[in-house]
Write an enzyme that holds these catalytic residues in place. Structure first.
Site, PDB file in Angstrom:
ATOM      1  N   GLY A  15      22.427  -8.361  11.492  1.00  0.00           N
ATOM      2  CA  GLY A  15      22.014  -7.235  12.343  1.00  0.00           C
ATOM      3  C   GLY A  15      22.389  -5.895  11.744  1.00  0.00           C
ATOM      4  O   GLY A  15      23.560  -5.579  11.567  1.00  0.00           O
ATOM      5  N   GLY A  17      21.864  -2.911  13.129  1.00  0.00           N
ATOM      6  CA  GLY A  17      21.782  -1.904  14.184  1.00  0.00           C
ATOM      7  C   GLY A  17      22.975  -0.960  14.086  1.00  0.00           C
ATOM      8  O   GLY A  17      23.603  -0.836  13.022  1.00  0.00           O
ATOM      9  N   PHE A  18      23.316  -0.316  15.188  1.00  0.00           N
ATOM     10  CA  PHE A  18      24.416   0.656  15.170  1.00  0.00           C
ATOM     11  C   PHE A  18      25.725   0.006  14.729  1.00  0.00           C
ATOM     12  O   PHE A  18      26.476   0.572  13.937  1.00  0.00           O
ATOM     13  CB  PHE A  18      24.592   1.275  16.556  1.00  0.00           C
ATOM     14  CG  PHE A  18      23.551   2.301  16.872  1.00  0.00           C
ATOM     15  CD1 PHE A  18      23.608   3.560  16.305  1.00  0.00           C
ATOM     16  CD2 PHE A  18      22.505   2.014  17.726  1.00  0.00           C
ATOM     17  CE1 PHE A  18      22.647   4.522  16.582  1.00  0.00           C
ATOM     18  CE2 PHE A  18      21.541   2.965  18.018  1.00  0.00           C
ATOM     19  CZ  PHE A  18      21.609   4.218  17.448  1.00  0.00           C
ATOM     20  N   GLU A 174      13.711   8.792  30.847  1.00  0.00           N
ATOM     21  CA  GLU A 174      13.243   9.572  29.694  1.00  0.00           C
ATOM     22  C   GLU A 174      11.749   9.350  29.455  1.00  0.00           C
ATOM     23  O   GLU A 174      11.002  10.295  29.168  1.00  0.00           O
ATOM     24  CB  GLU A 174      14.095   9.242  28.460  1.00  0.00           C
ATOM     25  CG  GLU A 174      15.523   9.714  28.673  1.00  0.00           C
ATOM     26  CD  GLU A 174      16.473   9.528  27.503  1.00  0.00           C
ATOM     27  OE1 GLU A 174      17.506  10.205  27.502  1.00  0.00           O
ATOM     28  OE2 GLU A 174      16.209   8.711  26.612  1.00  0.00           O
ATOM     29  N   ASP A 305      26.243  -4.642  21.404  1.00  0.00           N
ATOM     30  CA  ASP A 305      25.628  -5.163  22.633  1.00  0.00           C
ATOM     31  C   ASP A 305      25.855  -6.653  22.847  1.00  0.00           C
ATOM     32  O   ASP A 305      25.898  -7.128  23.979  1.00  0.00           O
ATOM     33  CB  ASP A 305      24.105  -4.943  22.583  1.00  0.00           C
ATOM     34  CG  ASP A 305      23.711  -3.543  23.009  1.00  0.00           C
ATOM     35  OD1 ASP A 305      24.610  -2.721  23.269  1.00  0.00           O
ATOM     36  OD2 ASP A 305      22.491  -3.274  23.091  1.00  0.00           O
ATOM     37  N   ALA A 322      25.186   2.821  22.325  1.00  0.00           N
ATOM     38  CA  ALA A 322      25.425   2.893  20.881  1.00  0.00           C
ATOM     39  C   ALA A 322      26.911   3.063  20.511  1.00  0.00           C
ATOM     40  O   ALA A 322      27.384   2.455  19.543  1.00  0.00           O
ATOM     41  CB  ALA A 322      24.602   4.033  20.287  1.00  0.00           C
ATOM     42  N   GLN A 323      27.651   3.880  21.259  1.00  0.00           N
ATOM     43  CA  GLN A 323      29.019   4.213  20.841  1.00  0.00           C
ATOM     44  C   GLN A 323      29.964   3.003  20.725  1.00  0.00           C
ATOM     45  O   GLN A 323      30.682   2.902  19.725  1.00  0.00           O
ATOM     46  CB  GLN A 323      29.612   5.283  21.762  1.00  0.00           C
ATOM     47  CG  GLN A 323      29.298   6.704  21.304  1.00  0.00           C
ATOM     48  CD  GLN A 323      29.755   6.996  19.880  1.00  0.00           C
ATOM     49  OE1 GLN A 323      30.824   6.584  19.442  1.00  0.00           O
ATOM     50  NE2 GLN A 323      28.934   7.686  19.126  1.00  0.00           N
TER      51      GLN A 323
HETATM   52  C1  LIG Z   1      14.699   2.164  24.469  1.00  0.00           C
HETATM   53  C2  LIG Z   1      16.197   2.246  24.319  1.00  0.00           C
HETATM   54  C3  LIG Z   1      16.843   3.453  24.546  1.00  0.00           C
HETATM   55  C4  LIG Z   1      18.220   3.543  24.415  1.00  0.00           C
HETATM   56  N1  LIG Z   1      18.834   4.756  24.613  1.00  0.00           N
HETATM   57  C5  LIG Z   1      20.155   4.871  24.389  1.00  0.00           C
HETATM   58  C6  LIG Z   1      20.799   6.140  24.481  1.00  0.00           C
HETATM   59  O1  LIG Z   1      20.147   7.150  24.807  1.00  0.00           O
HETATM   60  N2  LIG Z   1      22.126   6.217  24.199  1.00  0.00           N
HETATM   61  C7  LIG Z   1      22.845   5.105  23.827  1.00  0.00           C
HETATM   62  O2  LIG Z   1      24.035   5.237  23.536  1.00  0.00           O
HETATM   63  N3  LIG Z   1      22.273   3.893  23.751  1.00  0.00           N
HETATM   64  C8  LIG Z   1      20.948   3.746  24.014  1.00  0.00           C
HETATM   65  N4  LIG Z   1      20.355   2.517  23.909  1.00  0.00           N
HETATM   66  C9  LIG Z   1      21.196   1.345  23.646  1.00  0.00           C
HETATM   67  C10 LIG Z   1      21.578   1.268  22.179  1.00  0.00           C
HETATM   68  O3  LIG Z   1      20.442   1.425  21.379  1.00  0.00           O
HETATM   69  C11 LIG Z   1      22.250  -0.079  21.939  1.00  0.00           C
HETATM   70  O4  LIG Z   1      23.377  -0.169  22.762  1.00  0.00           O
HETATM   71  C12 LIG Z   1      22.656  -0.216  20.480  1.00  0.00           C
HETATM   72  O5  LIG Z   1      21.513  -0.225  19.663  1.00  0.00           O
HETATM   73  C13 LIG Z   1      23.480  -1.474  20.255  1.00  0.00           C
HETATM   74  O6  LIG Z   1      23.772  -1.580  18.902  1.00  0.00           O
HETATM   75  P1  LIG Z   1      23.906  -3.017  18.219  1.00  0.00           P
HETATM   76  O7  LIG Z   1      24.312  -2.784  16.812  1.00  0.00           O
HETATM   77  O8  LIG Z   1      24.738  -3.905  19.061  1.00  0.00           O
HETATM   78  O9  LIG Z   1      22.431  -3.633  18.288  1.00  0.00           O
HETATM   79  P2  LIG Z   1      21.044  -3.063  17.775  1.00  0.00           P
HETATM   80  O10 LIG Z   1      21.136  -1.630  17.436  1.00  0.00           O
HETATM   81  O11 LIG Z   1      20.036  -3.500  18.783  1.00  0.00           O
HETATM   82  O12 LIG Z   1      20.795  -3.854  16.429  1.00  0.00           O
HETATM   83  C14 LIG Z   1      20.596  -5.236  16.370  1.00  0.00           C
HETATM   84  C15 LIG Z   1      19.931  -5.554  15.049  1.00  0.00           C
HETATM   85  O13 LIG Z   1      19.960  -6.962  14.862  1.00  0.00           O
HETATM   86  C16 LIG Z   1      18.718  -7.399  14.339  1.00  0.00           C
HETATM   87  N5  LIG Z   1      18.575  -8.803  14.731  1.00  0.00           N
HETATM   88  C17 LIG Z   1      18.608  -9.316  15.976  1.00  0.00           C
HETATM   89  N6  LIG Z   1      18.539 -10.654  15.954  1.00  0.00           N
HETATM   90  C18 LIG Z   1      18.456 -10.998  14.643  1.00  0.00           C
HETATM   91  C19 LIG Z   1      18.372 -12.246  13.963  1.00  0.00           C
HETATM   92  N7  LIG Z   1      18.374 -13.412  14.614  1.00  0.00           N
HETATM   93  N8  LIG Z   1      18.279 -12.239  12.613  1.00  0.00           N
HETATM   94  C20 LIG Z   1      18.272 -11.064  11.927  1.00  0.00           C
HETATM   95  N9  LIG Z   1      18.364  -9.863  12.523  1.00  0.00           N
HETATM   96  C21 LIG Z   1      18.464  -9.836  13.858  1.00  0.00           C
HETATM   97  C22 LIG Z   1      17.704  -6.458  14.953  1.00  0.00           C
HETATM   98  O14 LIG Z   1      16.527  -6.378  14.170  1.00  0.00           O
HETATM   99  C23 LIG Z   1      18.474  -5.140  14.986  1.00  0.00           C
HETATM  100  O15 LIG Z   1      18.251  -4.378  13.823  1.00  0.00           O
HETATM  101  C24 LIG Z   1      18.967   2.390  24.059  1.00  0.00           C
HETATM  102  C25 LIG Z   1      18.319   1.179  23.824  1.00  0.00           C
HETATM  103  C26 LIG Z   1      16.941   1.105  23.954  1.00  0.00           C
HETATM  104  C27 LIG Z   1      16.247  -0.206  23.694  1.00  0.00           C
END
Ligand SMILES: Cc1cc2nc3c(=O)[nH]c(=O)nc-3n(C[C@H](O)[C@H](O)[C@H](O)COP(=O)(O)OP(=O)(O)OC[C@H]3O[C@@H](n4cnc5c(N)ncnc54)[C@H](O)[C@@H]3O)c2cc1C
Length: 434
Positions: A15, A17-18, A174, A305, A322-323
């Site tokens: 992953g 992501g953030f 939003e 998340d 995100a934080q």
């Molecule tokens: C529309 C929307 C608006 C948002 N607005 C806000 C905001 O304004 N402020 C805020 O703080 N938060 C916001 N969030 C929430 C925030 O984006 C998430 O809390 C944050 O992205 C979590 O980070 P993460 O690294 O846990 O997961 P993510 O950023 O979701 O990253 C997960 C990554 O894992 C990858 N992945 C998943 N499963 C697999 C797999 N099996 N194999 C390979 N890759 C995989 C995905 O492709 C992705 O790149 C929002 C979310 C959404 C959907």
């Protein structure tokens, strides 16, 4: 997967992501082999997806190539792959491009949309977790406007011009605000043969206020802003079904619409293979200790998340924003180094930097500890913070330029139907899984 053998410990991160990228950036400087795996070859800045779906920003200004993050180190590798399962006994992960052994595994797979078992919404509705989803919504909105122009059937025109969003969390609020901006500033100029008053934006929320995670004061302000923009709010209302044409609710409210966007819940996106005790079933998320170790495993971690880390202050885990993901990623990098050096692990403490949401042009609400404020200044803060956290100098510059251009011209420059959604619905529906 064609990752070279090494004497260094191998840390595999699923992953980008953030959470994943904040961990990777720190690990690349250390004496470990770092392998980042993601099903996309880019990081998505999800907080600004709604601007892509409402034509405010081009998709590439909120996406960042993951290989560009990795390339600064010879010990870092990226593979574009979807991981399907983990074998913790053999310390292996399995994916659509092959398998890989790990010494340490970090699961940072984030969350996915929760339909709460409602098949009709999943089949016919739209939702937004990725760039392809946002582009589908953008095309659908614009295609419906184009069709409304040529429709002389009032019922059909109503369904084309009703935009219904379920869930008044930050995403729903939003989105509603941004679609209202389209109605107020773009439709009158671009579609002179449409009566903008026929276009309605409905926001449905099951609870008794919008932005339930924020303070009551911010919630009231946001509701006022939405009403000023012309959004029709339906509180204490739950969507029961959507058949592609009609939204039914638990009240007498029924709405005809071809644009129904579901933003009413998320659930974890775990990978198969760990013991049942690792997962909190109801939330579909891994239970982790204060060192981010998944329950029952010393060398498997989860951040962001997908992880529920209970503490006195956060008995149900941190908010899914995100934080926590960013901070847990940075913290875990330190703890992995501590592990390698036989040092004690340090417990994670979350520092809450506040919550905010924007409601169209010039309006936002911000909760900062006990302080909360709304209006123009809050909107300015919202813009600054989002620009600051966007990944990549180019993305910041392009986004800043777009925002200034849109602000000065009351415009949304990216209103293009590049890949029609309706014509290619079958293809686009399969994109929903992305
Ligand atoms: C529309 C929307 C608006 C948002 N607005 C806000 C905001 O304004 N402020 C805020 O703080 N938060 C916001 N969030 C929430 C925030 O984006 C998430 O809390 C944050 O992205 C979590 O980070 P993460 O690294 O846990 O997961 P993510 O950023 O979701 O990253 C997960 C990554 O894992 C990858 N992945 C998943 N499963 C697999 C797999 N099996 N194999 C390979 N890759 C995989 C995905 O492709 C992705 O790149 C929002 C979310 C959404 C959907």
């Amino acid at each position: 997967m064609n990752i070279p053998k090494t004497d260094l410990p191998r840390v595999v991160i699923i992953g980008g992501g953030f959470g994943g990228i904040s961990l990777v950036k720190k690990l690349l400087k250390q004496k470990v082999q770092t392998v980042l795996i993601d099903k996309h070859n880019y990081h998505t800045f999800q907080p600004l997806l709604y601007q892509v779906s409402t034509s405010g920003l081009e998709p590439d200004s909120i996406a960042y190539p993951l290989r560009k993050i990795i390339r600064s180190s010879t010990r870092g590798f990226f593979r574009m792959a979807e991981v399907s399962s983990i074998d913790p006994e053999k310390q292996m992960i399995y994916s659509n491009i092959g398998e890989l052994h790990y010494d340490y595994l970090v699961i940072a797979t984030g969350s996915k949309t929760n339909f709460f078992g409602n098949d009709s919404i999943e089949e016919h509705g739209m939702w937004m977790k990725s760039v392809p989803h946002a582009l589908n919504i953008r095309s659908l909105i614009l295609e419906n406007l184009e069709q409304a122009v040529i429709s002389d059937d009032p019922k059909e025109r109503k369904a084309l011009l009703n935009f219904v969003i379920a869930g008044a969390g930050p995403t729903g609020v939003e989105l509603s605000g941004a679609i209202s901006e389209l109605k107020n500033h773009i439709v009158p100029k671009d579609y002179p043969d449409l009566d903008p008053s026929e276009m309605e934006i409905h926001l449905i929320e099951g609870m008794d206020r919008v932005l339930p995670p924020m303070s009551e004061k911010s919630s009231r302000k946001a509701a006022k802003f939405l009403e000023e923009l012309g959004v029709k709010l339906h509180l204490n209302t739950q969507v029961k079904s959507y058949d592609g044409r009609e939204v039914l609710t638990n009240t007498s409210l029924k709405l005809n619409t071809y644009t129904f966007i579901w933003s009413a819940g998320v659930t974890g996106a775990p990978v198969m293979g760990l013991n049942a005790s690792a997962l909190i079933e109801k939330a579909n998320r891994y239970e982790v200790n204060r060192f981010s170790q998944v329950n029952g495993y010393d060398n498997i971690f989860a951040i962001g998340d997908i992880a529920v880390m209970e503490s006195e202050e956060y008995p149900k885990g941190h908010p899914m924003v995100a934080q926590p993901a960013i901070q847990q990623g940075k913290h875990l990098a330190k703890n992995i180094i501590n592990l390698l050096n036989n040092k004690k692990l340090e417990a994670f403490e979350y520092f809450d930097k506040g919550t905010m949401a924007t409601v169209g042009r010039n309006r936002a609400v911000v909760d900062l500890g006990k302080f909360n404020f709304g209006g123009f200044f809050a909107w300015f803060v919202w813009m600054f913070v989002h620009l600051w956290f966007l990944i990549g100098f180019r993305n910041r510059l392009v986004t800043f330029f777009n925002w200034v251009y849109n602000y000065v011209n009351f415009d949304k420059a990216a209103r293009l139907i590049i890949r029609p959604f309706k014509e290619n619905q079958k293809q686009s529906k399969s994109d929903k899984a992305l």
